[in-house]
Design a protein around this motif. Structure first.
Motif, mmCIF file in Angstrom:
data_model
loop_
_atom_site.group_PDB
_atom_site.id
_atom_site.type_symbol
_atom_site.label_atom_id
_atom_site.label_comp_id
_atom_site.label_asym_id
_atom_site.label_seq_id
_atom_site.Cartn_x
_atom_site.Cartn_y
_atom_site.Cartn_z
ATOM 1 N N LEU A 450 42.018 26.522 42.168
ATOM 2 C CA LEU A 450 41.431 27.608 41.796
ATOM 3 C C LEU A 450 40.060 27.589 41.087
ATOM 4 O O LEU A 450 39.040 28.295 41.344
ATOM 5 N N SER A 451 40.006 26.775 40.481
ATOM 6 C CA SER A 451 38.571 26.358 39.764
ATOM 7 C C SER A 451 37.660 25.745 40.504
ATOM 8 O O SER A 451 36.459 25.908 40.545
ATOM 9 N N ARG A 452 37.988 25.533 41.934
ATOM 10 C CA ARG A 452 37.128 24.945 42.740
ATOM 11 C C ARG A 452 36.643 26.230 43.771
ATOM 12 O O ARG A 452 35.862 26.251 44.555
ATOM 13 N N ASP A 453 37.413 27.227 43.288
ATOM 14 C CA ASP A 453 37.158 28.710 44.300
ATOM 15 C C ASP A 453 35.998 29.472 43.884
ATOM 16 O O ASP A 453 35.773 30.487 44.298
ATOM 17 N N GLY A 454 35.730 29.323 42.470
ATOM 18 C CA GLY A 454 34.752 29.938 41.837
ATOM 19 C C GLY A 454 34.933 30.432 40.368
ATOM 20 O O GLY A 454 35.753 29.501 39.805
ATOM 21 N N TYR A 455 34.329 31.289 39.893
ATOM 22 C CA TYR A 455 34.559 31.731 38.357
ATOM 23 C C TYR A 455 36.055 32.164 38.487
ATOM 24 O O TYR A 455 36.569 32.976 39.090
ATOM 25 N N VAL A 456 36.662 31.835 37.387
ATOM 26 C CA VAL A 456 38.292 32.134 37.368
ATOM 27 C C VAL A 456 38.513 32.867 36.077
ATOM 28 O O VAL A 456 38.186 32.701 34.768
ATOM 29 N N TYR A 457 38.991 33.890 36.177
ATOM 30 C CA TYR A 457 39.738 34.964 35.146
ATOM 31 C C TYR A 457 41.301 34.686 35.032
ATOM 32 O O TYR A 457 41.782 34.826 36.052
ATOM 33 N N LYS A 458 41.696 34.010 33.911
ATOM 34 C CA LYS A 458 43.164 33.547 33.930
ATOM 35 C C LYS A 458 43.796 34.536 32.675
ATOM 36 O O LYS A 458 43.375 34.601 31.838
ATOM 37 N N TYR A 459 44.957 34.530 33.209
ATOM 38 C CA TYR A 459 46.013 35.183 32.466
ATOM 39 C C TYR A 459 47.202 34.382 32.194
ATOM 40 O O TYR A 459 47.784 34.054 33.406
ATOM 41 N N ASP A 460 47.891 34.619 31.081
ATOM 42 C CA ASP A 460 49.141 33.616 30.986
ATOM 43 C C ASP A 460 50.286 34.832 30.454
ATOM 44 O O ASP A 460 50.158 34.871 29.242
ATOM 45 N N LEU A 461 51.138 35.370 31.378
ATOM 46 C CA LEU A 461 51.830 36.545 30.978
ATOM 47 C C LEU A 461 53.303 36.307 31.207
ATOM 48 O O LEU A 461 53.677 35.698 31.929
ATOM 49 N N SER A 462 53.913 36.716 30.127
ATOM 50 C CA SER A 462 55.583 36.829 30.235
ATOM 51 C C SER A 462 55.949 38.636 30.728
ATOM 52 O O SER A 462 55.401 39.529 29.883
ATOM 53 N N LEU A 463 56.611 38.606 31.682
ATOM 54 C CA LEU A 463 56.830 40.076 31.992
ATOM 55 C C LEU A 463 58.227 40.017 32.548
ATOM 56 O O LEU A 463 58.999 39.043 33.106
ATOM 57 N N PRO A 464 59.022 41.391 32.499
ATOM 58 C CA PRO A 464 60.348 41.121 33.030
ATOM 59 C C PRO A 464 60.354 40.757 34.581
ATOM 60 O O PRO A 464 59.530 41.187 35.544
ATOM 61 N N THR A 465 61.271 39.886 34.898
ATOM 62 C CA THR A 465 61.192 39.082 36.141
ATOM 63 C C THR A 465 61.233 40.262 37.270
ATOM 64 O O THR A 465 60.219 39.722 38.295
ATOM 65 N N GLU A 466 61.832 41.118 37.285
ATOM 66 C CA GLU A 466 61.618 42.093 38.438
ATOM 67 C C GLU A 466 60.484 42.758 38.651
ATOM 68 O O GLU A 466 60.170 43.051 39.935
ATOM 69 N N ARG A 467 59.590 42.665 37.707
ATOM 70 C CA ARG A 467 58.115 43.303 37.739
ATOM 71 C C ARG A 467 57.043 42.211 38.059
ATOM 72 O O ARG A 467 55.940 42.635 37.825
ATOM 73 N N LEU A 468 57.521 40.991 37.818
ATOM 74 C CA LEU A 468 56.626 40.004 37.680
ATOM 75 C C LEU A 468 55.270 40.083 38.726
ATOM 76 O O LEU A 468 54.271 39.869 38.404
#
Lengths: 578, 578
Positions: A450-468
């Motif tokens: 990802l970091s080689r692909d360009g500028y990266v917007y990063k999010y580390d989220l917990s979500l209900p598995t079925e909506r992940l």
């Protein structure tokens, strides 16, 4: 390698793209045919050995390291959308040659210094009396402790203290409390959210020299050690004695167990051994005023009053300084297998997980997923080869058990069911270390790609598995051609999504389309805006997306109770108060 | 049953006393011989079926019930030395015919009522407005909620409230907080330490009608439910869906999940699934002032700020009222085995545990021990028959796994090693429900047998595993002929000793020899004076044996922060303040 089974192939045999991997829907049949030979019950599945090197075009195999710097964790998933490119790597002690200087946090972010005292020469003399030889003021040495490893935030501390005992920590904090000096506790400085370095001139209190194993009980598997022990060294220590640490991280070569506990680190063994809230048996903590709180029990059960240690697990050094840890180590697994599989859709990723839990049961130790765009990124930017046929989704399933033959049998049944029911369309399996690492690399090097692909917007989220995955699809539609890639991957078994968006360069309008949209979307699902990396400095402003006002108020009350002057890791975890 | 293997016996074959059990050191050899037949790899070990009924003299098989009253838990291990005989059973709603009246707590114990208001008719009218039809003042109905199930403590509350929603709980607490009315939260009233009933006239706030399952995620296994759900009903609910509750207790037919969490219940699955601090994902809690604290997340990972729910796990209703629970359920094991073994010494009990952890690995789910005096008590008083040869110690090993054949094979290897190395001298194994229960009964009915032996002094301690039995031997020497029996048994796998001493009748001099000696001994080992049952009313005075003054002070500060008027479950958990 020529597969002895190739001539016995039947309809359903799958050819992996580019690498010549074979996986056969009818291996059960082949086993049965094989059962007429002398080895009636193979101790290890024959087809497990049908393997060819993953890296078809010369890329080196990497495991749990990133960009070749082994000290640095590979899971770059929550650097924050505003972070500089994580491609800029940090050496262990100073600015790498040619790397741009990191901007001071106080210049980049809107933050105001609180009215703490400034360290004086009198203070330095007092510290020198407490820690003869343990007071560092050399700017060259301080540089590495002032800058986070992602090189996104930078403090300007003038003093680094290296105590060896909790009594020394207590004397330091008692002094700082009295003199109103702010303190930044620091372990291995491998955090993702700017929690481990000063924001201004806070005194850096390092656990580096507190690296002693206090005891290990080889019957119960309980390890008691000082907070500055490096996770990898502890792993080695307990593995030599037939146990494993209940947590494992990309940063294990640098991170300290005290920092792991302070940040409630998740990591790669979470699915199997659970949270540190369950595996940590006891803590010794020095409170802001220098009080030593000794809850360093090694007991699995203790219901005498409130479980105070829990307060400090995940409090990111803002409620007290963890000086020693007692932790329950599980027995070391004797066999590890990794299967890398292609799935036709996210529904099948979920169903394969259910099936894995059912058929692999107690040996399932990891269930990771990545989407097709992730695979495109690692094959395109890192020149890794996909070991399986192109699919909308891929999953990595790891088993860890006490008996190789049993584990292989369970895994083969799981795979047979997954293949025959169409949940999985292609796959490959590895058992030896080199091959395990190569398969893990496909998942773990996504951040690097990802970091080689360009500028990266990063999010580390917990979500209900079925909506992940819904958020990923949703964002893809929302952002359209603004984004180069919108990708989703992560610890599906733990409900933990790493959502990443790339663009050619930083774009304020793209950011405005992402935030607060992502946080609001997550909040509507009652998700977490920081699944495993904490809030630190960079994410403290988004806490309210995951916690109600009543919880925030109680957190502030706890902070005020335990650290009334607010000297411990200021500007971290809790939002700035109005 | 005639064993087909009997004629093939070789030196080392053991004959269990009284019951005709056979266990053979050379069953591995027998398997190999058998392997020449058509069934090369038996899916289930043949010798597992060599079983005869445990109960030789007509005693009925009981499992996890005590004295025939199925509502009542069987683990009577910490009634406290001052408790009346637990043989006096309590019916579900009133004093059993012929049973002596339980003395009021305020008459038996030196405790002074705190200056709370007394419930007035105006208060009752207010409650009736909040809970139409949910206000109970009938003395007959109140009786069951005023007396603990051990019939050792008794309050004199005049009102029992039965809300159905957390909003109703919030309105009640807001009212009580304003009016300075004390409140006793009550779940299934199955506690061991007098924590679940009023000491004086506290309002009883029952979770009985808060018994709704809110959601169950069949992919992740996450159950969200109201606090008043009965554990056994939840177990049934999730088992129908392929999961199990991560905790199991003797009291499961009555206890509420909210009470389990409030008391941090341990129980029978602790060794396998760990503490509620790890398995509880979220809580909804109503604070003393009526604030609803919604931390009812279903996420496995959430590092946004302090993990507030941990504060309430094990706080025994003194910091807030738990109104809903989110809990992670593991997949249901498909196979369960129990081995009951004789060991020549406590060192061998410990070594067998190490060996079991190594060879059984991920399927080991319980490791219980009992000494020869325990066996004497259950055989003498309950007429159970020992299934194995007389030994100084016995262990019960349970495995739970996803595949019967694999589990049997692991178990046979473990037993072979234990037998061949002399760690175990005799043993038997069961796989079907009836036999499993019969073997468990030998361990679980010790409490009942003790209560038939005379007056019982009970202690529930956590100790370092290697010192676990030293206290029993030590006390046996110290007490000499004063005691009828000094016995030790318990959850060795969790380091949890149930130490019990019997005498013909209550003896102040014997008690003086026991206390504070037992607590001091435990404190010297950094043990816990309450491993799994909490402190409640009866043990709050001994907290300081297991926690340092700094911890006690912080607990008191937390209590003052969260419940400044002290209305929640007063006289419980924390020692009375001077």
């Amino acid at each position: 390698m020529v597969s002895p089974w190739k001539t016995a192939s039947v309809p359903g045999l799958q050819l992996g793209l580019g690498c010549g991997f074979w996986i056969c829907r009818s291996y059960r049949f082949l086993f049965r045919a094989g059962a007429m030979g002398p080895h009636v019950v193979p101790r290890q599945l024959v087809w497990l050995s049908r393997w060819q090197a993953v890296c078809a075009w010369g890329a080196s195999v990497q495991h749990r390291t990133w960009a070749g710097v082994s000290r640095i964790p590979s899971l770059l998933s929550s650097g924050g959308a505003l972070s500089s490119s994580p491609l800029v790597c940090r050496s262990s002690s100073s600015t790498p040659p040619g790397a741009p200087e990191v901007v001071l946090t106080q210049q980049r972010y809107p933050v105001t210094r609180l009215p703490f005292s400034v360290v004086s020469s009198e203070d330095l003399a007092a510290f020198e009396r407490i820690l003869p030889g343990g007071v560092v003021t050399d700017p060259e040495v301080l540089e590495a402790s002032n800058v986070d490893w992602l090189r996104t935030v930078r403090g300007c501390s003038k003093v680094l203290l290296r105590p060896r005992t909790s009594q020394e920590v207590a004397r330091i904090l008692r002094y700082c409390h009295e003199k109103n000096l702010a303190v930044n506790p620091q372990g291995g400085n491998t955090g993702m959210v700017g929690g481990s370095v000063p924001v201004f001139d806070e005194i850096i209190l390092s656990t580096t020299l507190m690296n002693r194993v206090i005891s290990f009980n080889s019957v119960s598997g309980t390890l008691v050690c000082q907070a500055g022990c490096v996770l990898e060294e502890l792993s080695r220590y307990v593995e030599e004695r037939g146990f494993v640490m209940p947590l494992d991280l990309g940063a294990k070569g640098s991170c300290h167990i005290g920092g792991n506990v302070a940040t409630n680190a998740g990591g790669l063994r979470f699915l199997r051994y659970g949270s540190l809230h369950g595996t940590v048996l006891g803590l010794e903590v020095v409170l802001a005023d220098g009080t030593v709180l000794d809850c360093l029990t090694s007991l699995r059960k203790d219901n005498t009053g409130y479980d105070l240690k829990q307060l400090f697990i995940g409090s990111e050094g803002t409620l007290g300084v963890i000086t020693a840890v007692s932790i329950q180590c599980p027995p070391k697994p004797r066999a590890v297998n990794v299967a890398f599989l292609g799935c036709p859709g996210f529904a099948e990723v979920l169903q394969t997980f259910s099936s894995g839990k059912e058929l692999l049961g107690e040996i399932l130790s990891a269930y990771e997923f990545m989407d097709a765009e992730c695979m495109w990124l690692v094959t395109h930017h890192l020149r890794l080869a996909s070991p399986v046929q192109e699919s909308p989704f891929y999953v990595l399933v790891e088993t860890s058990g006490s008996r190789a033959g049993h584990d292989s049998e369970k895994l083969s049944d799981f795979l047979e069911q997954a293949l025959s029911s169409g949940l999985v369309t292609d796959g490959t399996v590895a058992t030896d270390q080199t091959r395990l690492k190569a398969l893990w690399a496909l998942r773990e090097r996504i951040s690097e790609a990802l970091s080689r692909d360009g500028y990266v917007y990063k999010y580390d989220l917990s979500l209900p598995t079925e909506r992940l995955y819904d958020l990923v699809s949703d964002l893809r539609a929302r952002l359209g051609s603004q984004a180069k890639h919108v990708v989703g991957y992560g610890h599906l078994g733990d409900g933990n999504l790493h959502l990443n968006v790339t663009s050619e360069a930083f774009s304020p309008s793209l950011l405005a389309d992402l935030e607060p949209y992502v946080y609001e979307w997550t909040a509507r699902q009652r998700g977490s805006v920081s699944a495993e990396h904490g809030l630190g400095f960079k994410k403290r402003g988004v806490l309210s997306y995951s916690k109600p006002p009543e919880a925030l108020r109680l957190m502030q009350q706890l902070k005020a109770l335990l650290d009334p002057k607010g000297i411990l890791n200021p500007y971290k975890t809790l939002p700035a108060q109005a």
